[in-house]
Design a protein around this motif. Structure first.
Motif, PDB file in Angstrom:
ATOM      1  N   UNK A 186      -2.908   5.370  12.204  1.00  0.00           N
ATOM      2  CA  UNK A 186      -2.946   3.975  11.770  1.00  0.00           C
ATOM      3  C   UNK A 186      -2.090   3.771  10.522  1.00  0.00           C
ATOM      4  N   UNK A 187      -2.124   4.716   9.597  1.00  0.00           N
ATOM      5  CA  UNK A 187      -1.331   4.603   8.372  1.00  0.00           C
ATOM      6  C   UNK A 187       0.163   4.520   8.675  1.00  0.00           C
ATOM      7  N   UNK A 188       0.647   5.423   9.506  1.00  0.00           N
ATOM      8  CA  UNK A 188       2.074   5.418   9.805  1.00  0.00           C
ATOM      9  C   UNK A 188       2.459   4.259  10.719  1.00  0.00           C
ATOM     10  N   UNK A 189       1.528   3.773  11.510  1.00  0.00           N
ATOM     11  CA  UNK A 189       1.810   2.585  12.314  1.00  0.00           C
ATOM     12  C   UNK A 189       2.021   1.374  11.410  1.00  0.00           C
TER      13      UNK A 189
ATOM     14  N   UNK B 258       0.849  -1.181   0.000  1.00  0.00           N
ATOM     15  CA  UNK B 258       0.000   0.000   0.000  1.00  0.00           C
ATOM     16  C   UNK B 258       0.889   1.237   0.000  1.00  0.00           C
ATOM     17  N   UNK B 259       0.575   2.151  -0.888  1.00  0.00           N
ATOM     18  CA  UNK B 259       1.323   3.400  -0.915  1.00  0.00           C
ATOM     19  C   UNK B 259       0.944   4.267   0.270  1.00  0.00           C
ATOM     20  N   UNK B 260       1.897   5.027   0.732  1.00  0.00           N
ATOM     21  CA  UNK B 260       1.659   5.915   1.867  1.00  0.00           C
ATOM     22  C   UNK B 260       0.870   7.155   1.457  1.00  0.00           C
TER      23      UNK B 260
ATOM     24  N   UNK C  29      -6.107  11.417   1.749  1.00  0.00           N
ATOM     25  CA  UNK C  29      -7.479  11.364   2.262  1.00  0.00           C
ATOM     26  C   UNK C  29      -7.563  12.033   3.633  1.00  0.00           C
ATOM     27  N   UNK C  30      -6.560  11.774   4.481  1.00  0.00           N
ATOM     28  CA  UNK C  30      -6.545  12.397   5.806  1.00  0.00           C
ATOM     29  C   UNK C  30      -6.388  13.909   5.701  1.00  0.00           C
ATOM     30  N   UNK C  31      -5.557  14.368   4.772  1.00  0.00           N
ATOM     31  CA  UNK C  31      -5.396  15.817   4.586  1.00  0.00           C
ATOM     32  C   UNK C  31      -6.698  16.456   4.108  1.00  0.00           C
TER      33      UNK C  31
END
Length: 127
Positions: A46-49, A1-3, A9-11
């Motif tokens: 969650x993404x960065x985790x 999955x790309x970061x 989406x969060x931004x």
């Protein structure tokens, strides 16, 4: 999955939340916008985790704490909004300048005028 996908989406979620807080006048919509901003933060955590492959899953644990704090915040916020609506029949954020019982003073600025103090003779003022 790309970061990039979840962070974009969060931004976007955070930007919509900031716009809602700054542009809306209804207190319930402001609370919903704050929730959007908190969800954007949760998505980033969650993404960065996942991206960092943290063995302790610190981002997901912080997300759970954020969800608990958001639930408490929304509960208190809605209780305050309901009390304001019962007293004033309005939840317009711009009109909630003063926290006194009387919403509009005689001059329309939201403050009640101070009553003039009676002059106390000098003999009575001393103990």
């Amino acid at each position: 999955m790309h970061l990039a996908y979840p962070t974009v989406v969060a931004a976007l979620l955070f930007s919509v939340g900031v716009y809602g807080v700054l542009a809306r006048r209804n207190a319930i919509l402001v609370l919903m916008s704050v929730e959007l901003m908190l969800n954007a933060v949760n998505l980033n955590l969650v993404t960065f985790d996942i991206w960092l492959r943290d063995p302790l899953h610190g981002g997901q644990v912080l997300t759970l704490f954020t969800i608990v704090i958001a639930a408490a915040e929304i509960g208190l916020g809605l209780a305050i909004v309901l009390l304001v609506f019962r007293n004033r029949r309005n939840v317009d954020v711009d009109r909630l300048r003063a926290l006194s019982e009387r919403a509009d003073g005689p001059d329309g600025d939201g403050e009640t005028p101070a009553e003039p103090e009676e002059a106390v003779p000098a003999e009575e003022a001393r103990p």
